[in-house]
Scaffold this active site. Structure first.
Site, PDB file in Angstrom:
ATOM      1  N   SER A   1      44.731  40.076  25.069  1.00 58.99           N
ATOM      2  CA  SER A   1      46.090  39.691  25.464  1.00 58.99           C
ATOM      3  C   SER A   1      46.387  38.348  24.820  1.00 58.99           C
ATOM      4  O   SER A   1      46.018  37.307  25.335  1.00 58.99           O
ATOM      5  CB  SER A   1      46.175  39.595  26.985  1.00 58.99           C
ATOM      6  OG  SER A   1      45.889  40.855  27.539  1.00 58.99           O
ATOM      7  N   LEU A   2      47.033  38.409  23.686  1.00 57.11           N
ATOM      8  CA  LEU A   2      47.237  37.201  22.888  1.00 57.11           C
ATOM      9  C   LEU A   2      48.524  36.498  23.304  1.00 57.11           C
ATOM     10  O   LEU A   2      48.503  35.350  23.725  1.00 57.11           O
ATOM     11  CB  LEU A   2      47.266  37.575  21.402  1.00 57.11           C
ATOM     12  CG  LEU A   2      47.349  36.390  20.453  1.00 57.11           C
ATOM     13  CD1 LEU A   2      46.086  35.561  20.520  1.00 57.11           C
ATOM     14  CD2 LEU A   2      47.599  36.868  19.023  1.00 57.11           C
ATOM     15  N   HIS A   3      49.620  37.174  23.155  1.00 56.91           N
ATOM     16  CA  HIS A   3      50.941  36.734  23.611  1.00 56.91           C
ATOM     17  C   HIS A   3      51.513  35.504  22.898  1.00 56.91           C
ATOM     18  O   HIS A   3      52.671  35.169  23.130  1.00 56.91           O
ATOM     19  CB  HIS A   3      50.976  36.510  25.132  1.00 56.91           C
ATOM     20  CG  HIS A   3      50.540  37.699  25.936  1.00 56.91           C
ATOM     21  ND1 HIS A   3      50.866  38.995  25.598  1.00 56.91           N
ATOM     22  CD2 HIS A   3      49.784  37.794  27.062  1.00 56.91           C
ATOM     23  CE1 HIS A   3      50.335  39.829  26.481  1.00 56.91           C
ATOM     24  NE2 HIS A   3      49.675  39.128  27.376  1.00 56.91           N
TER      25      HIS A   3
ATOM     26  N   GLY B   1      43.333  41.874  37.646  1.00 51.71           N
ATOM     27  CA  GLY B   1      42.038  41.207  37.449  1.00 51.71           C
ATOM     28  C   GLY B   1      41.700  40.996  35.993  1.00 51.71           C
ATOM     29  O   GLY B   1      42.309  41.578  35.091  1.00 51.71           O
ATOM     30  N   GLU B   2      40.701  40.134  35.773  1.00 48.18           N
ATOM     31  CA  GLU B   2      40.224  39.838  34.421  1.00 48.18           C
ATOM     32  C   GLU B   2      38.809  40.427  34.288  1.00 48.18           C
ATOM     33  O   GLU B   2      37.861  39.919  34.894  1.00 48.18           O
ATOM     34  CB  GLU B   2      40.227  38.317  34.205  1.00 48.18           C
ATOM     35  CG  GLU B   2      39.502  37.841  32.962  1.00 48.18           C
ATOM     36  CD  GLU B   2      39.924  38.541  31.673  1.00 48.18           C
ATOM     37  OE1 GLU B   2      41.116  38.734  31.424  1.00 48.18           O
ATOM     38  OE2 GLU B   2      39.017  38.916  30.907  1.00 48.18           O
TER      39      GLU B   2
ATOM     40  N   GLU C   1      45.637  48.175  42.882  1.00 46.78           N
ATOM     41  CA  GLU C   1      46.523  49.157  42.250  1.00 46.78           C
ATOM     42  C   GLU C   1      45.835  49.925  41.129  1.00 46.78           C
ATOM     43  O   GLU C   1      44.988  49.381  40.421  1.00 46.78           O
ATOM     44  CB  GLU C   1      47.722  48.434  41.620  1.00 46.78           C
ATOM     45  CG  GLU C   1      48.635  47.827  42.628  1.00 46.78           C
ATOM     46  CD  GLU C   1      49.778  47.061  41.971  1.00 46.78           C
ATOM     47  OE1 GLU C   1      50.133  47.369  40.816  1.00 46.78           O
ATOM     48  OE2 GLU C   1      50.302  46.162  42.632  1.00 46.78           O
TER      49      GLU C   1
ATOM     50  N   ASN D   1      57.769  42.906  31.300  1.00 40.22           N
ATOM     51  CA  ASN D   1      58.254  43.419  32.584  1.00 40.22           C
ATOM     52  C   ASN D   1      58.796  42.254  33.377  1.00 40.22           C
ATOM     53  O   ASN D   1      58.118  41.242  33.538  1.00 40.22           O
ATOM     54  CB  ASN D   1      57.096  44.051  33.361  1.00 40.22           C
ATOM     55  CG  ASN D   1      56.931  45.507  33.009  1.00 40.22           C
ATOM     56  OD1 ASN D   1      57.839  46.301  33.189  1.00 40.22           O
ATOM     57  ND2 ASN D   1      55.775  45.850  32.475  1.00 40.22           N
TER      58      ASN D   1
ATOM     59  N   CYS E   1      44.870  53.486  34.521  1.00 37.91           N
ATOM     60  CA  CYS E   1      44.758  52.034  34.339  1.00 37.91           C
ATOM     61  C   CYS E   1      44.158  51.461  35.620  1.00 37.91           C
ATOM     62  O   CYS E   1      44.763  51.557  36.681  1.00 37.91           O
ATOM     63  CB  CYS E   1      46.154  51.468  34.070  1.00 37.91           C
ATOM     64  SG  CYS E   1      46.196  49.666  33.977  1.00 37.91           S
TER      65      CYS E   1
ATOM     66  N   SER F   1      40.659  45.199  28.429  1.00 35.01           N
ATOM     67  CA  SER F   1      41.621  44.165  28.052  1.00 35.01           C
ATOM     68  C   SER F   1      41.224  42.818  28.642  1.00 35.01           C
ATOM     69  O   SER F   1      40.905  42.719  29.820  1.00 35.01           O
ATOM     70  CB  SER F   1      43.007  44.573  28.554  1.00 35.01           C
ATOM     71  OG  SER F   1      43.972  43.632  28.178  1.00 35.01           O
TER      72      SER F   1
ATOM     73  N   CYS G   1      43.598  37.838  40.845  1.00 31.94           N
ATOM     74  CA  CYS G   1      43.138  37.318  39.555  1.00 31.94           C
ATOM     75  C   CYS G   1      43.279  35.803  39.585  1.00 31.94           C
ATOM     76  O   CYS G   1      44.195  35.272  40.207  1.00 31.94           O
ATOM     77  CB  CYS G   1      44.012  37.902  38.436  1.00 31.94           C
ATOM     78  SG  CYS G   1      43.510  37.401  36.771  1.00 31.94           S
TER      79      CYS G   1
ATOM     80  N   CYS H   1      52.680  36.887  34.897  1.00 32.64           N
ATOM     81  CA  CYS H   1      51.985  38.041  35.483  1.00 32.64           C
ATOM     82  C   CYS H   1      51.997  37.999  37.005  1.00 32.64           C
ATOM     83  O   CYS H   1      51.659  36.981  37.616  1.00 32.64           O
ATOM     84  CB  CYS H   1      50.542  38.064  34.974  1.00 32.64           C
ATOM     85  SG  CYS H   1      49.582  39.427  35.634  1.00 32.64           S
TER      86      CYS H   1
ATOM     87  N   CYS I   1      51.400  45.648  36.332  1.00 31.44           N
ATOM     88  CA  CYS I   1      50.317  45.244  37.215  1.00 31.44           C
ATOM     89  C   CYS I   1      50.723  44.226  38.262  1.00 31.44           C
ATOM     90  O   CYS I   1      51.414  43.266  37.997  1.00 31.44           O
ATOM     91  CB  CYS I   1      49.143  44.699  36.402  1.00 31.44           C
ATOM     92  SG  CYS I   1      49.620  43.567  35.110  1.00 31.44           S
TER      93      CYS I   1
ATOM     94  N   CYS J   1      48.071  33.497  34.330  1.00 32.88           N
ATOM     95  CA  CYS J   1      49.109  33.728  33.313  1.00 32.88           C
ATOM     96  C   CYS J   1      50.487  33.637  33.991  1.00 32.88           C
ATOM     97  O   CYS J   1      50.717  34.241  35.039  1.00 32.88           O
ATOM     98  CB  CYS J   1      48.929  35.090  32.645  1.00 32.88           C
ATOM     99  SG  CYS J   1      47.350  35.254  31.790  1.00 32.88           S
TER     100      CYS J   1
HETATM  101  N1  SAH Z   1      43.286  40.309  32.639  1.00 34.92           N
HETATM  102  C1  SAH Z   1      43.333  41.268  31.568  1.00 34.92           C
HETATM  103  C2  SAH Z   1      43.744  42.668  31.995  1.00 34.92           C
HETATM  104  C3  SAH Z   1      44.858  42.797  32.998  1.00 34.92           C
HETATM  105  S1  SAH Z   1      46.522  42.399  32.522  1.00 34.92           S
HETATM  106  C4  SAH Z   1      44.206  40.759  30.461  1.00 34.92           C
HETATM  107  O1  SAH Z   1      44.804  39.704  30.619  1.00 34.92           O
HETATM  108  O2  SAH Z   1      44.268  41.388  29.419  1.00 34.92           O
HETATM  109  C5  SAH Z   1      47.026  43.755  31.496  1.00 34.92           C
HETATM  110  C6  SAH Z   1      48.060  43.373  30.453  1.00 34.92           C
HETATM  111  O3  SAH Z   1      49.360  43.216  31.033  1.00 34.92           O
HETATM  112  C7  SAH Z   1      47.753  42.056  29.767  1.00 34.92           C
HETATM  113  O4  SAH Z   1      48.013  42.187  28.389  1.00 34.92           O
HETATM  114  C8  SAH Z   1      48.767  41.134  30.425  1.00 34.92           C
HETATM  115  O5  SAH Z   1      48.977  39.987  29.669  1.00 34.92           O
HETATM  116  C9  SAH Z   1      49.966  42.040  30.540  1.00 34.92           C
HETATM  117  N2  SAH Z   1      51.017  41.595  31.442  1.00 34.92           N
HETATM  118  C10 SAH Z   1      50.923  40.881  32.585  1.00 34.92           C
HETATM  119  N3  SAH Z   1      52.126  40.654  33.123  1.00 34.92           N
HETATM  120  C11 SAH Z   1      53.028  41.239  32.318  1.00 34.92           C
HETATM  121  C12 SAH Z   1      54.446  41.333  32.312  1.00 34.92           C
HETATM  122  N4  SAH Z   1      55.187  40.778  33.278  1.00 34.92           N
HETATM  123  N5  SAH Z   1      55.030  42.021  31.313  1.00 34.92           N
HETATM  124  C13 SAH Z   1      54.289  42.595  30.327  1.00 34.92           C
HETATM  125  N6  SAH Z   1      52.955  42.532  30.265  1.00 34.92           N
HETATM  126  C14 SAH Z   1      52.324  41.844  31.236  1.00 34.92           C
END
Ligand code: SAH
Length: 343
Positions: free
Chosen positions: A212-214, A157-158, A90, A288, A103, A189, A110, A117, A329, A114
């Site tokens: 991507s800390l979260h 992907g990472e 995508e 999302n 993007c 990212s 991946c 995701c 994504c 997470c």
């Molecule tokens: N692997 C990399 C880049 C791809 S993900 C990373 O983890 O940063 C891109 C961003 O989308 C990351 O910050 C990821 O944590 C976030 N993301 C994934 N699923 C999501 C969701 N359901 N809602 C909001 N952000 C999400």
């Protein structure tokens, strides 16, 4: 066959010289490739015999549009590209006041796992080649007719799990004979792969690193991001501080707000404390909703933002684009894989 679009201009020039051609042909071929040609036959300033010789040795990657969805709300366009081997990835094109941002994905699937995701649910199939990352920019620009000024490596992907290819992609897309997109217009990212952050820091590129800390504490982060078991919050922040020391670049922390998991005031306080000492910026992302996920969007986004700001931390709430087209994504690819979009 060699993937010629993954080669630098100098490598292409060397290969052509080895074939008995003049060195200036290298730049010509490189420019053609980066204008999005699909075959050597389109390289009209090369002789027919040379085109034939090139076609015997090299392949040109060129994806086709498997699906395309345009948001009626904000003009965001989401592409599902089919690659030469039939895999799909995508790419999302977003329009902002300051230009068009694409993007891009860095892998097919991946393996980071997470929990919130969609991209990681079926695991990783393979890494993308440099050419295939570049193609997303090239062919999105060609198909949409919109000039792309910014790139974010935030698709499927990472990037740190495919760093050699990602670095080469950066070199290619940055090339004055190619798309010539400056590093300051590119963001990368990562979910927090510490050795990758250190390697990038050593290169001193002027791109923006997004982490991507979260979650600001390891108990919460390990619950939602398995990568935290390999590199925990303390190690990750230490790497971020090292990155800032080396590059002088401000880091952007991505923080998807999840109901009842990472949205408390205490977590905002801890986050502010962890960022202290470097000019970090927090990007709050309304989660999302992924059908397969147990996690739901937080209702405390504004309160969390205020709390961070009360500690002097700048925090923005990411504008949600493409809400009507599964633009986050991995969602379109999953739907297409499962036939949930009715195909
Ligand atoms: N692997 C990399 C880049 C791809 S993900 C990373 O983890 O940063 C891109 C961003 O989308 C990351 O910050 C990821 O944590 C976030 N993301 C994934 N699923 C999501 C969701 N359901 N809602 C909001 N952000 C999400």
């Amino acid at each position: 066959m060699t993937d010629i679009k993954s080669m630098t201009r100098d490598e292409i020039t060397d290969a052509l010289v080895d074939m008995g051609e003049a060195a200036f042909r290298g730049k010509q071929v490189f420019s053609w490739l980066h204008s999005g040609v699909r075959s050597f036959d389109e390289m009209s300033n090369l002789s027919k015999p040379l085109r034939a010789k090139l076609a015997e040795r090299f392949e040109i990657t060129a994806p086709t549009v498997a699906r395309k969805q345009a948001s009626k709300l904000d003009g965001t366009i989401k592409y599902l590209w089919e690659l030469n081997d039939g895999n799909c990835i995508e790419t999302v094109l977003m329009s902002y006041h300051h230009g068009n941002t694409v993007c891009v994905s860095s892998q097919v699937g991946c393996r980071m796992g997470c929990k919130f995701c969609a991209s990681t649910i079926a695991g990783k199939v393979r890494d993308l080649r440099p050419s295939e990352i570049l193609d997303q920019v090239l062919f999105t620009q060609l198909d949409s007719g919109m000039e792309i000024s910014n790139i974010v490596l935030m698709g499927i992907g990472e990037p740190m799990d495919n760093l050699d290819n990602v670095l080469r992609f950066l070199e290619l897309v940055n090339s004055p004979d190619g798309l010539n997109i400056g590093m300051r217009h590119i963001s990368l990212s990562t979910c927090g792969v510490v050795p990758g952050i250190d390697r990038l820091a050593g290169l001193g590129l002027q791109l923006t690193l997004s982490v991507s800390l979260h979650a600001p504490d390891s108990a919460t982060r390990s619950r939602i991001m398995p990568v935290n078991n390999a590199y925990d919050v303390e190690e990750l922040f230490a790497a971020c501080h090292r990155y800032f020391q080396k590059t002088g670049r401000r880091i952007s922390f991505e923080y998807a707000m999840i109901d009842g998991v990472n949205d408390s005031d205490a977590q905002a306080d801890l986050l502010a404390q962890k960022i202290h000492g470097m000019p970090g910026h927090v990007n709050l992302i309304p989660l999302n909703d992924v059908v397969e996920s147990e996690f739901k969007p937080s209702r405390r986004v504004a309160a969390f933002q205020k709390r961070l700001e009360s500690h002097g931390i700048t925090a923005t709430v990411r504008r949600s684009l493409g809400g009507d087209i599964d633009a986050s994504c991995g969602q379109l690819r999953r739907k297409a894989m499962e036939g949930r979009d009715g195909t």
